[in-house]
Design a protein around this motif. Structure first.
Motif, PDB file in Angstrom:
ATOM      1  N   THR A   1      -2.470  -0.904 -68.182  1.00 57.99           N
ATOM      2  CA  THR A   1      -2.191  -0.175 -69.420  1.00 57.99           C
ATOM      3  C   THR A   1      -0.719   0.218 -69.437  1.00 57.99           C
TER       4      THR A   1
ATOM      5  N   ARG B   1      -1.957   2.469 -65.575  1.00 57.50           N
ATOM      6  CA  ARG B   1      -3.328   2.411 -65.057  1.00 57.50           C
ATOM      7  C   ARG B   1      -3.896   1.023 -65.322  1.00 57.50           C
ATOM      8  N   ALA B   2      -5.213   0.877 -65.213  1.00 55.07           N
ATOM      9  CA  ALA B   2      -5.851  -0.418 -65.440  1.00 55.07           C
ATOM     10  C   ALA B   2      -7.060  -0.239 -66.351  1.00 55.07           C
ATOM     11  N   GLN B   3      -7.461  -1.336 -66.978  1.00 54.11           N
ATOM     12  CA  GLN B   3      -8.677  -1.322 -67.785  1.00 54.11           C
ATOM     13  C   GLN B   3      -9.313  -2.706 -67.791  1.00 54.11           C
TER      14      GLN B   3
ATOM     15  N   TYR C   1     -18.175   2.513 -63.240  1.00 52.61           N
ATOM     16  CA  TYR C   1     -17.667   3.109 -64.479  1.00 52.61           C
ATOM     17  C   TYR C   1     -18.643   2.750 -65.589  1.00 52.61           C
TER      18      TYR C   1
ATOM     19  N   ARG D   1     -19.356   2.972 -69.913  1.00 52.62           N
ATOM     20  CA  ARG D   1     -18.703   3.182 -71.208  1.00 52.62           C
ATOM     21  C   ARG D   1     -19.605   2.624 -72.296  1.00 52.62           C
TER      22      ARG D   1
ATOM     23  N   GLU E   1     -13.323  -1.785 -74.013  1.00 56.46           N
ATOM     24  CA  GLU E   1     -12.300  -1.400 -73.033  1.00 56.46           C
ATOM     25  C   GLU E   1     -12.911  -0.338 -72.128  1.00 56.46           C
TER      26      GLU E   1
ATOM     27  N   PRO F   1     -11.644   1.990 -68.868  1.00 57.25           N
ATOM     28  CA  PRO F   1     -10.602   2.369 -67.895  1.00 57.25           C
ATOM     29  C   PRO F   1     -11.166   2.289 -66.475  1.00 57.25           C
ATOM     30  N   VAL F   2     -10.378   1.697 -65.571  1.00 59.11           N
ATOM     31  CA  VAL F   2     -10.763   1.569 -64.161  1.00 59.11           C
ATOM     32  C   VAL F   2      -9.586   1.994 -63.285  1.00 59.11           C
TER      33      VAL F   2
END
Length: 124
Positions: free
Chosen positions: A44, A48-50, A83, A85, A100, A102-103
């Motif tokens: 991102t 961060r990562a997603q 995770y 979502r 999407e 977030p991880v």
């Protein structure tokens, strides 16, 4: 002479078992065969990562209230983190929806599965 109460209880148990087997075999209950995710892991802007991708609906019904589970896998294949979502909006029959999640790590290995969904009648 058989006990009537015992016979009624046994009949009830057999009927409940038959209903459970029928429900387990209902092809409309299987998310894996009808809702198919395709995804990649991307960084991102915030560093961060997603996990981002599409969820394809191959069922003749629309899917509502779809929840995804993203498992981060350790090097030995064990689940290191999980995770969850919700997919925004319905995943219409024959269409796809974007998601999407977030991880923690852009370099990690992940597995995406559909955890739950409600099948609804097509309204088009």
């Amino acid at each position: 002479m058989p006990n009537p109460a015992r016979l009624v209880a046994l009949t009830f148990a057999v009927l409940l078992g038959a209903v459970a087997v029928a429900a387990a075999q209902d092809p409309g209950v299987s998310y894996a065969s009808s809702l198919r995710p395709e995804w990649t892991v991307e960084p991102t802007r915030a560093g961060r990562a997603q996990v981002v991708g599409y969820l394809y609906n191959d069922n003749y019904k629309d899917a509502a209230n779809v929840w995804l589970r993203v498992d981060q896998l350790a090097t030995d294949g064990a689940v290191a983190s999980t995770y969850r979502r919700r997919v925004v909006g319905d995943v219409l029959s024959g269409r796809r929806s974007v998601f999407e999640v977030p991880v923690a790590d852009a370099g990690g290995r992940y597995r995406v599965t559909v955890e739950t969904a409600d099948w609804v009648k097509e309204c088009r």
